[in-house]
Design a protein around this motif. Structure first.
Motif, mmCIF file in Angstrom:
data_model
loop_
_atom_site.group_PDB
_atom_site.id
_atom_site.type_symbol
_atom_site.label_atom_id
_atom_site.label_comp_id
_atom_site.label_asym_id
_atom_site.label_seq_id
_atom_site.Cartn_x
_atom_site.Cartn_y
_atom_site.Cartn_z
ATOM 1 N N UNK A 114 33.598 -17.696 14.332
ATOM 2 C CA UNK A 114 32.848 -18.029 13.121
ATOM 3 C C UNK A 114 33.766 -18.664 12.085
ATOM 4 N N UNK A 115 33.162 -19.408 11.172
ATOM 5 C CA UNK A 115 33.892 -20.018 10.067
ATOM 6 C C UNK A 115 33.427 -19.373 8.760
ATOM 7 N N UNK A 116 34.366 -18.791 8.037
ATOM 8 C CA UNK A 116 34.115 -18.282 6.692
ATOM 9 C C UNK A 116 34.483 -19.395 5.711
ATOM 10 N N UNK A 117 33.513 -19.859 4.960
ATOM 11 C CA UNK A 117 33.683 -21.049 4.125
ATOM 12 C C UNK A 117 34.318 -20.684 2.787
ATOM 13 N N UNK A 118 35.613 -20.969 2.655
ATOM 14 C CA UNK A 118 36.346 -20.688 1.413
ATOM 15 C C UNK A 118 36.230 -21.901 0.485
ATOM 16 N N UNK A 119 34.986 -22.231 0.177
ATOM 17 C CA UNK A 119 34.642 -23.346 -0.690
ATOM 18 C C UNK A 119 33.546 -22.877 -1.633
ATOM 19 N N UNK A 120 33.416 -23.541 -2.771
ATOM 20 C CA UNK A 120 32.488 -23.049 -3.776
ATOM 21 C C UNK A 120 31.095 -23.654 -3.706
ATOM 22 N N UNK A 121 30.996 -24.925 -3.378
ATOM 23 C CA UNK A 121 29.693 -25.590 -3.428
ATOM 24 C C UNK A 121 29.545 -26.548 -2.259
ATOM 25 N N UNK A 122 28.311 -26.897 -1.916
ATOM 26 C CA UNK A 122 28.098 -27.876 -0.844
ATOM 27 C C UNK A 122 28.755 -29.213 -1.173
ATOM 28 N N UNK B 17 36.568 -12.649 -4.498
ATOM 29 C CA UNK B 17 36.292 -13.829 -3.664
ATOM 30 C C UNK B 17 36.230 -13.429 -2.204
ATOM 31 N N UNK B 18 37.160 -12.595 -1.770
ATOM 32 C CA UNK B 18 37.151 -12.140 -0.372
ATOM 33 C C UNK B 18 35.890 -11.340 -0.064
ATOM 34 N N UNK B 19 35.425 -10.543 -1.016
ATOM 35 C CA UNK B 19 34.200 -9.780 -0.788
ATOM 36 C C UNK B 19 32.986 -10.700 -0.698
ATOM 37 N N UNK B 20 32.958 -11.743 -1.533
ATOM 38 C CA UNK B 20 31.879 -12.725 -1.427
ATOM 39 C C UNK B 20 31.953 -13.463 -0.100
ATOM 40 N N UNK B 21 33.159 -13.795 0.315
ATOM 41 C CA UNK B 21 33.373 -14.464 1.602
ATOM 42 C C UNK B 21 32.851 -13.578 2.741
ATOM 43 N N UNK B 22 33.128 -12.291 2.655
ATOM 44 C CA UNK B 22 32.667 -11.332 3.656
ATOM 45 C C UNK B 22 31.136 -11.292 3.701
ATOM 46 N N UNK B 23 30.503 -11.230 2.527
ATOM 47 C CA UNK B 23 29.038 -11.187 2.478
ATOM 48 C C UNK B 23 28.418 -12.432 3.112
ATOM 49 N N UNK C 190 42.502 -14.943 3.606
ATOM 50 C CA UNK C 190 42.676 -14.566 5.018
ATOM 51 C C UNK C 190 43.188 -13.137 5.118
ATOM 52 N N UNK C 191 44.202 -12.823 4.336
ATOM 53 C CA UNK C 191 44.766 -11.468 4.390
ATOM 54 C C UNK C 191 43.744 -10.427 3.942
ATOM 55 N N UNK C 192 43.043 -10.710 2.874
ATOM 56 C CA UNK C 192 42.078 -9.744 2.352
ATOM 57 C C UNK C 192 40.883 -9.582 3.283
ATOM 58 N N UNK C 193 40.379 -10.685 3.818
ATOM 59 C CA UNK C 193 39.261 -10.599 4.755
ATOM 60 C C UNK C 193 39.692 -9.882 6.026
ATOM 61 N N UNK C 194 40.944 -10.079 6.419
ATOM 62 C CA UNK C 194 41.451 -9.413 7.604
ATOM 63 C C UNK C 194 41.435 -7.899 7.498
#
Length: 233
Positions: free
Chosen positions: A176-184, A95-101, A137-141
């Protein structure tokens, strides 16, 4: 082959269904399993309706936190239909890797990298319900050379606008905002309106890493004996 049912929160926003269907298509391709979607709210078909036609299915909660839906709602429905329930997606490094992408794509569209990032999750008032966002947050950090902090769209604090304002007050210009949500949905629409944001990442359901996580959950649960509504690995 056992059916795979994605248990999703649901949204009144039309784009949400299309996003989840792209995930379902990707999971079908990875597993070869019959894949259906059951909704907890806002949309049809409902999860009980879908499971009634698929007794013994593997239910994968398409949720990024371990709040009430994941720990109570879904297991209580699934046990009536002899279904196995896997863990949700909370805390997964994928999930963190997808968030990063998604974040990097938004930054490129904005014209460059951010100098601080807010990870915006749905929010939960239940003990441990926000752990998925905090773990992200920790993983993206560890992947970014800039400060990363958490915010919540409901039920918890700080709100995204407050978190962004705090970072600006500390001297950061490109937040920036990293959206930790799955769908619109209403939360993603609210994030798009937060003032003074450099870039906002897209939600995660139709990212290939999310499909891989769901497929892995299904494969492990489908290979195990049916256990009524207990969390599988």
């Amino acid at each position: 082959m056992r059916d795979l049912v994605l248990a999703v929160h649901g949204s009144a926003v039309p784009e949400a269904g299309a996003t989840v269907e792209r995930l379902a298509d990707a999971v079908r391709g990875l597993t070869g399993a019959p894949v259906a979607v059951g909704h907890l709210d806002h949309q049809t078909p409902s999860l009980p309706y879908v499971l009634a036609d698929r007794p013994g299915a593997v239910v994968v909660p398409l949720l990024l936190g371990d709040g009430y839906h994941r720990t109570v709602d879904i297991p209580s429905v699934a046990r009536h239909f002899d279904c196995a329930v896997t863990r949700g997606l909370s805390g997964e490094h994928g999930v963190a890797l997808a968030l990063y992408d998604r974040l990097r794509a938004a930054e490129r569209a904005a014209g460059g990298p951010a100098d601080a990032v807010v990870v915006a999750g749905a929010g939960s008032s239940r003990p441990g319900g926000n752990e998925g966002t905090l773990t992200a947050v920790r993983q993206l950090g560890t992947l970014l050379p800039v400060p990363v902090t958490a915010a919540y769209c409901s039920a918890s604090e700080p709100a995204p606008a407050e978190a962004v304002a705090r970072l600006h007050a500390c001297g950061f210009r490109r937040v920036a905002v990293a959206t930790h949500l799955l769908a619109p949905g209403r939360f993603t629409r609210a994030l798009a309106e937060v003032p003074d944001v450099w870039a906002v990442g897209e939600p995660l359901a139709d990212h290939q890493r999310t499909a891989g996580l769901v497929a892995g959950r299904y494969a492990r649960a489908a290979a195990a004996p049916v256990v009524w509504a207990r969390a599988a690995a």
